[in-house]
Design a protein around this motif. Structure first.
Motif, PDB file in Angstrom:
ATOM      1  N   ALA A  31       0.824  -1.211   0.000  1.00  0.00           N
ATOM      2  CA  ALA A  31       0.000   0.000   0.000  1.00  0.00           C
ATOM      3  C   ALA A  31       0.855   1.257   0.000  1.00  0.00           C
ATOM      4  O   ALA A  31       0.373   2.338  -0.361  1.00  0.00           O
ATOM      5  N   GLY A  32       2.131   1.137   0.380  1.00  0.00           N
ATOM      6  CA  GLY A  32       3.041   2.265   0.290  1.00  0.00           C
ATOM      7  C   GLY A  32       3.497   2.519  -1.128  1.00  0.00           C
ATOM      8  O   GLY A  32       3.964   3.614  -1.453  1.00  0.00           O
ATOM      9  N   GLU A  33       3.356   1.507  -1.980  1.00  0.00           N
ATOM     10  CA  GLU A  33       3.780   1.615  -3.378  1.00  0.00           C
ATOM     11  C   GLU A  33       2.614   1.757  -4.338  1.00  0.00           C
ATOM     12  O   GLU A  33       2.773   2.351  -5.423  1.00  0.00           O
ATOM     13  N   TYR A  34       1.462   1.212  -3.988  1.00  0.00           N
ATOM     14  CA  TYR A  34       0.302   1.188  -4.887  1.00  0.00           C
ATOM     15  C   TYR A  34      -0.950   1.624  -4.124  1.00  0.00           C
ATOM     16  O   TYR A  34      -0.943   1.728  -2.904  1.00  0.00           O
ATOM     17  N   ASN A  35      -2.035   1.846  -4.857  1.00  0.00           N
ATOM     18  CA  ASN A  35      -3.276   2.266  -4.227  1.00  0.00           C
ATOM     19  C   ASN A  35      -3.816   1.169  -3.316  1.00  0.00           C
ATOM     20  O   ASN A  35      -3.841  -0.009  -3.679  1.00  0.00           O
ATOM     21  N   THR A  36      -4.243   1.563  -2.134  1.00  0.00           N
ATOM     22  CA  THR A  36      -4.725   0.612  -1.131  1.00  0.00           C
ATOM     23  C   THR A  36      -5.891  -0.224  -1.650  1.00  0.00           C
ATOM     24  O   THR A  36      -5.937  -1.447  -1.455  1.00  0.00           O
ATOM     25  N   MET A  37      -6.858   0.424  -2.297  1.00  0.00           N
ATOM     26  CA  MET A  37      -8.047  -0.283  -2.764  1.00  0.00           C
ATOM     27  C   MET A  37      -7.709  -1.333  -3.817  1.00  0.00           C
ATOM     28  O   MET A  37      -8.324  -2.393  -3.867  1.00  0.00           O
ATOM     29  N   MET A  38      -6.686  -1.055  -4.657  1.00  0.00           N
ATOM     30  CA  MET A  38      -6.259  -2.039  -5.644  1.00  0.00           C
ATOM     31  C   MET A  38      -5.618  -3.243  -4.973  1.00  0.00           C
ATOM     32  O   MET A  38      -5.862  -4.396  -5.350  1.00  0.00           O
ATOM     33  N   VAL A  39      -4.789  -2.981  -3.964  1.00  0.00           N
ATOM     34  CA  VAL A  39      -4.128  -4.073  -3.242  1.00  0.00           C
ATOM     35  C   VAL A  39      -5.157  -4.994  -2.596  1.00  0.00           C
ATOM     36  O   VAL A  39      -5.071  -6.225  -2.695  1.00  0.00           O
ATOM     37  N   VAL A  40      -6.158  -4.417  -1.947  1.00  0.00           N
ATOM     38  CA  VAL A  40      -7.201  -5.212  -1.298  1.00  0.00           C
ATOM     39  C   VAL A  40      -8.012  -5.987  -2.329  1.00  0.00           C
ATOM     40  O   VAL A  40      -8.371  -7.146  -2.120  1.00  0.00           O
ATOM     41  N   MET A  41      -8.289  -5.363  -3.471  1.00  0.00           N
ATOM     42  CA  MET A  41      -9.055  -6.027  -4.522  1.00  0.00           C
ATOM     43  C   MET A  41      -8.337  -7.286  -5.028  1.00  0.00           C
ATOM     44  O   MET A  41      -8.945  -8.357  -5.136  1.00  0.00           O
ATOM     45  N   ILE A  42      -7.050  -7.169  -5.340  1.00  0.00           N
ATOM     46  CA  ILE A  42      -6.303  -8.319  -5.857  1.00  0.00           C
ATOM     47  C   ILE A  42      -6.251  -9.431  -4.820  1.00  0.00           C
ATOM     48  O   ILE A  42      -6.397 -10.623  -5.135  1.00  0.00           O
ATOM     49  N   ARG A  43      -6.064  -9.063  -3.584  1.00  0.00           N
ATOM     50  CA  ARG A  43      -6.048 -10.053  -2.511  1.00  0.00           C
ATOM     51  C   ARG A  43      -7.363 -10.814  -2.460  1.00  0.00           C
ATOM     52  O   ARG A  43      -7.387 -12.036  -2.266  1.00  0.00           O
ATOM     53  N   TYR A  44      -8.465 -10.116  -2.637  1.00  0.00           N
ATOM     54  CA  TYR A  44      -9.771 -10.758  -2.593  1.00  0.00           C
ATOM     55  C   TYR A  44     -10.026 -11.643  -3.803  1.00  0.00           C
ATOM     56  O   TYR A  44     -10.798 -12.604  -3.716  1.00  0.00           O
ATOM     57  N   TRP A  45      -9.412 -11.346  -4.946  1.00  0.00           N
ATOM     58  CA  TRP A  45      -9.566 -12.237  -6.098  1.00  0.00           C
ATOM     59  C   TRP A  45      -9.059 -13.634  -5.754  1.00  0.00           C
ATOM     60  O   TRP A  45      -9.720 -14.638  -6.026  1.00  0.00           O
ATOM     61  N   PHE A  46      -7.882 -13.705  -5.159  1.00  0.00           N
ATOM     62  CA  PHE A  46      -7.321 -14.996  -4.774  1.00  0.00           C
ATOM     63  C   PHE A  46      -8.160 -15.627  -3.669  1.00  0.00           C
ATOM     64  O   PHE A  46      -8.441 -16.832  -3.688  1.00  0.00           O
ATOM     65  N   GLU A  84     -13.429  -2.614   6.394  1.00  0.00           N
ATOM     66  CA  GLU A  84     -12.487  -2.564   7.519  1.00  0.00           C
ATOM     67  C   GLU A  84     -11.047  -2.719   7.050  1.00  0.00           C
ATOM     68  O   GLU A  84     -10.145  -2.000   7.512  1.00  0.00           O
ATOM     69  N   ILE A  85     -10.806  -3.655   6.144  1.00  0.00           N
ATOM     70  CA  ILE A  85      -9.447  -3.894   5.656  1.00  0.00           C
ATOM     71  C   ILE A  85      -8.913  -2.664   4.928  1.00  0.00           C
ATOM     72  O   ILE A  85      -7.765  -2.238   5.140  1.00  0.00           O
ATOM     73  N   ASN A  86      -9.726  -2.064   4.074  1.00  0.00           N
ATOM     74  CA  ASN A  86      -9.301  -0.854   3.364  1.00  0.00           C
ATOM     75  C   ASN A  86      -8.942   0.260   4.344  1.00  0.00           C
ATOM     76  O   ASN A  86      -7.932   0.953   4.188  1.00  0.00           O
ATOM     77  N   THR A 188     -17.113 -14.558  -1.252  1.00  0.00           N
ATOM     78  CA  THR A 188     -17.888 -14.207  -2.447  1.00  0.00           C
ATOM     79  C   THR A 188     -18.461 -12.792  -2.381  1.00  0.00           C
ATOM     80  O   THR A 188     -18.357 -12.023  -3.348  1.00  0.00           O
ATOM     81  N   VAL A 189     -19.049 -12.435  -1.278  1.00  0.00           N
ATOM     82  CA  VAL A 189     -19.555 -11.066  -1.142  1.00  0.00           C
ATOM     83  C   VAL A 189     -18.388 -10.084  -1.084  1.00  0.00           C
ATOM     84  O   VAL A 189     -18.420  -9.007  -1.683  1.00  0.00           O
ATOM     85  N   GLY A 190     -17.323 -10.498  -0.377  1.00  0.00           N
ATOM     86  CA  GLY A 190     -16.163  -9.632  -0.252  1.00  0.00           C
ATOM     87  C   GLY A 190     -15.526  -9.287  -1.579  1.00  0.00           C
ATOM     88  O   GLY A 190     -15.151  -8.138  -1.811  1.00  0.00           O
ATOM     89  N   VAL A 191     -15.412 -10.262  -2.480  1.00  0.00           N
ATOM     90  CA  VAL A 191     -14.747  -9.983  -3.755  1.00  0.00           C
ATOM     91  C   VAL A 191     -15.580  -9.036  -4.621  1.00  0.00           C
ATOM     92  O   VAL A 191     -15.036  -8.205  -5.358  1.00  0.00           O
ATOM     93  N   VAL A 192     -16.903  -9.137  -4.530  1.00  0.00           N
ATOM     94  CA  VAL A 192     -17.763  -8.224  -5.285  1.00  0.00           C
ATOM     95  C   VAL A 192     -17.585  -6.793  -4.791  1.00  0.00           C
ATOM     96  O   VAL A 192     -17.412  -5.851  -5.579  1.00  0.00           O
ATOM     97  N   VAL A 193     -17.598  -6.622  -3.476  1.00  0.00           N
ATOM     98  CA  VAL A 193     -17.448  -5.283  -2.900  1.00  0.00           C
ATOM     99  C   VAL A 193     -16.041  -4.745  -3.147  1.00  0.00           C
ATOM    100  O   VAL A 193     -15.869  -3.576  -3.534  1.00  0.00           O
ATOM    101  N   ALA A 194     -15.017  -5.579  -2.934  1.00  0.00           N
ATOM    102  CA  ALA A 194     -13.637  -5.140  -3.126  1.00  0.00           C
ATOM    103  C   ALA A 194     -13.370  -4.743  -4.574  1.00  0.00           C
ATOM    104  O   ALA A 194     -12.680  -3.747  -4.844  1.00  0.00           O
ATOM    105  N   THR A 195     -13.925  -5.515  -5.508  1.00  0.00           N
ATOM    106  CA  THR A 195     -13.731  -5.192  -6.924  1.00  0.00           C
ATOM    107  C   THR A 195     -14.483  -3.922  -7.305  1.00  0.00           C
ATOM    108  O   THR A 195     -13.984  -3.095  -8.081  1.00  0.00           O
ATOM    109  N   GLY A 196     -15.678  -3.766  -6.769  1.00  0.00           N
ATOM    110  CA  GLY A 196     -16.449  -2.559  -7.045  1.00  0.00           C
ATOM    111  C   GLY A 196     -15.734  -1.296  -6.592  1.00  0.00           C
ATOM    112  O   GLY A 196     -15.880  -0.231  -7.208  1.00  0.00           O
ATOM    113  N   ILE A 197     -14.930  -1.427  -5.537  1.00  0.00           N
ATOM    114  CA  ILE A 197     -14.168  -0.275  -5.046  1.00  0.00           C
ATOM    115  C   ILE A 197     -12.829  -0.154  -5.765  1.00  0.00           C
ATOM    116  O   ILE A 197     -12.450   0.919  -6.244  1.00  0.00           O
ATOM    117  N   GLY A 198     -12.089  -1.276  -5.854  1.00  0.00           N
ATOM    118  CA  GLY A 198     -10.717  -1.231  -6.331  1.00  0.00           C
ATOM    119  C   GLY A 198     -10.533  -1.100  -7.827  1.00  0.00           C
ATOM    120  O   GLY A 198      -9.463  -0.676  -8.281  1.00  0.00           O
TER     121      GLY A 198
END
Length: 289
Positions: A31-46, A84-86, A188-198
Motif C-alpha cells: 500500500a506504500g507503493e500502490y493504491n490501497t483499494m487495488m491491493v485489497v481487490m487483488i487479494r480478494y480475487w485470490f 475494515e481492511i481498506n 464471495t460477497v467480499g470480492v464483489v465489494v472489493a472489486t467494485g471499489i478497487g
C-alpha cells in the motif's frame, strides 16, 4: 449448534494473530507503493477463488455452502470486512504498524463490551471495570503530547469498530451456520465489494511486488479461515485477550522491518490494554470453574 472448546479457540486465535501480523507487514509495503483499494481487490480475487474451490470439494458443493439461515447478515459481514481492511491498511500507510495497531488494540475491548447486548453473553461488573481500564490505555496512547494523536488516529480507531462488529456477527451467525458457509460469504460477497471499489484504482505492479502480493493472498485466506473457526468454537469474550498478540507481532515487524519506533506513551497505554484483556480471560475462567 456451536461447539465449545475454549482451549482450541485460544490456539486458533494465537495462530490468527501471527498470520494477520505477517499480512499487515505485506500490506504496509504494497500500500506504500500502490493504491490501497487495488491491493485489497487483488487479494480478494485470490481469496474468493480459494473459497469457491474449497466449497466445491465439500459435500453438497457450492449450493450447500451458500445455504444460510441468515444470508443477508452473512452478506453484510462480508462487505463490512472489506471496508475494515481498506480503512486499516490506510492506517498503516499514514501511521505505521506500531501506532496503528496500538490504536486498533481497542477492538477486543469493543467486542467484550458488546458481547452482552449483541450475543447475550454475560458481562459482569468486574469485566466492565477491566474494559474501562483498557480504554484508559487507549486514551493514554492517543494523548496529544505523545505524538500519536492526529486526525489519522481516527483511521485505525474506525477500523477497530468495524472489526469488532465483524467478529461479533461472525460469532452470531455461527449459531446456525457452519464455518464453511461463513467462509463462503466472506469470500464471495467480499470480492464483489472489493472489486467494485478497487477497479477504479488500477496501477501496474512490478514483478517482485507480484510475489509479495501472492504471499499476501495466501495469508489472507489462511487468517480469515482460522478467525472464523475461532469464533465458532469459543465464546468471543473468552478468546479476545489473545487477540492482543497481533499487536506484539505486528509491532515487532514494524520496528525490525520498517524501522518504526515505540513511543513511551504507546508502550504504557498498550500495557494497560493488555492487562485489562488478561483480566477478562481470568474472569472467564473463574466463571467456568
Amino acid at each position: 449448534m456451536t461447539e465449545q472448546n475454549t482451549t482450541l479457540g485460544i490456539w486458533l486465535m494465537v495462530a490468527t494473530t501471527l498470520i494477520f501480523a505477517v499480512q499487515d507487514g505485506l500490506s504496509r509495503h504494497l500500500a506504500g507503493e500502490y493504491n490501497t483499494m487495488m491491493v485489497v481487490m487483488i487479494r480478494y480475487w485470490f481469496f474468493a477463488a480459494f473459497v469457491l474451490s474449497l466449497a466445491a470439494r465439500q459435500a453438497g458443493g457450492l449450493r450447500a455452502a451458500a445455504q444460510s439461515a441468515m444470508p443477508w447478515l452473512q452478506a453484510f459481514r462480508g462487505a463490512l470486512l472489506v471496508v475494515e481492511i481498506n480503512v486499516m491498511v490506510l492506517g498503516f500507510v499514514f501511521l505505521g504498524l506500531v501506532e496503528s495497531h496500538a490504536v486498533f488494540a481497542a477492538y477486543p475491548l469493543l467486542i467484550a463490551a458488546l458481547s452482552g447486548p449483541v450475543l447475550g453473553e454475560r458481562v459482569g461488573w468486574r469485566r466492565w471495570v477491566a474494559i474501562g481500564v483498557g480504554f484508559t490505555g487507549v486514551i493514554i496512547i492517543l494523548q496529544p503530547s505523545g505524538g500519536v494523536f492526529s486526525p489519522y488516529a481516527a483511521i485505525p480507531l474506525l477500523a477497530a469498530l468495524f472489526f469488532a462488529l465483524y467478529g461479533l456477527l461472525t460469532r452470531y451467525v455461527a449459531r446456525t451456520d457452519s464455518a464453511a458457509t461463513s467462509f463462503f460469504y466472506t469470500g464471495t460477497v467480499g470480492v464483489v465489494v472489493a472489486t467494485g471499489i478497487g477497479m477504479w484504482f488500477w496501477q501496474p505492479m512490478s514483478a517482485p511486488d507480484w510475489g509479495w502480493m501472492g504471499l499476501l493472498c495466501l495469508t489472507g485466506a489462511a487468517g480469515h479461515w482460522t478467525l472464523i473457526r475461532t469464533y465458532e468454537v469459543a465464546e468471543a469474550s473468552a478468546v479476545q485477550p489473545f487477540a492482543y498478540l497481533q499487536l506484539v507481532f505486528a509491532s515487532l515487524m514494524g520496528i525490525i522491518v520498517f524501522n518504526e519506533t515505540l513511543r513511551p506513551n504507546v508502550a504504557a497505554g498498550t500495557a494497560l490494554i493488555v492487562a485489562a484483556g488478561l483480566f477478562t480471560l481470568w474472569r472467564a475462567r473463574q466463571r467456568a470453574t
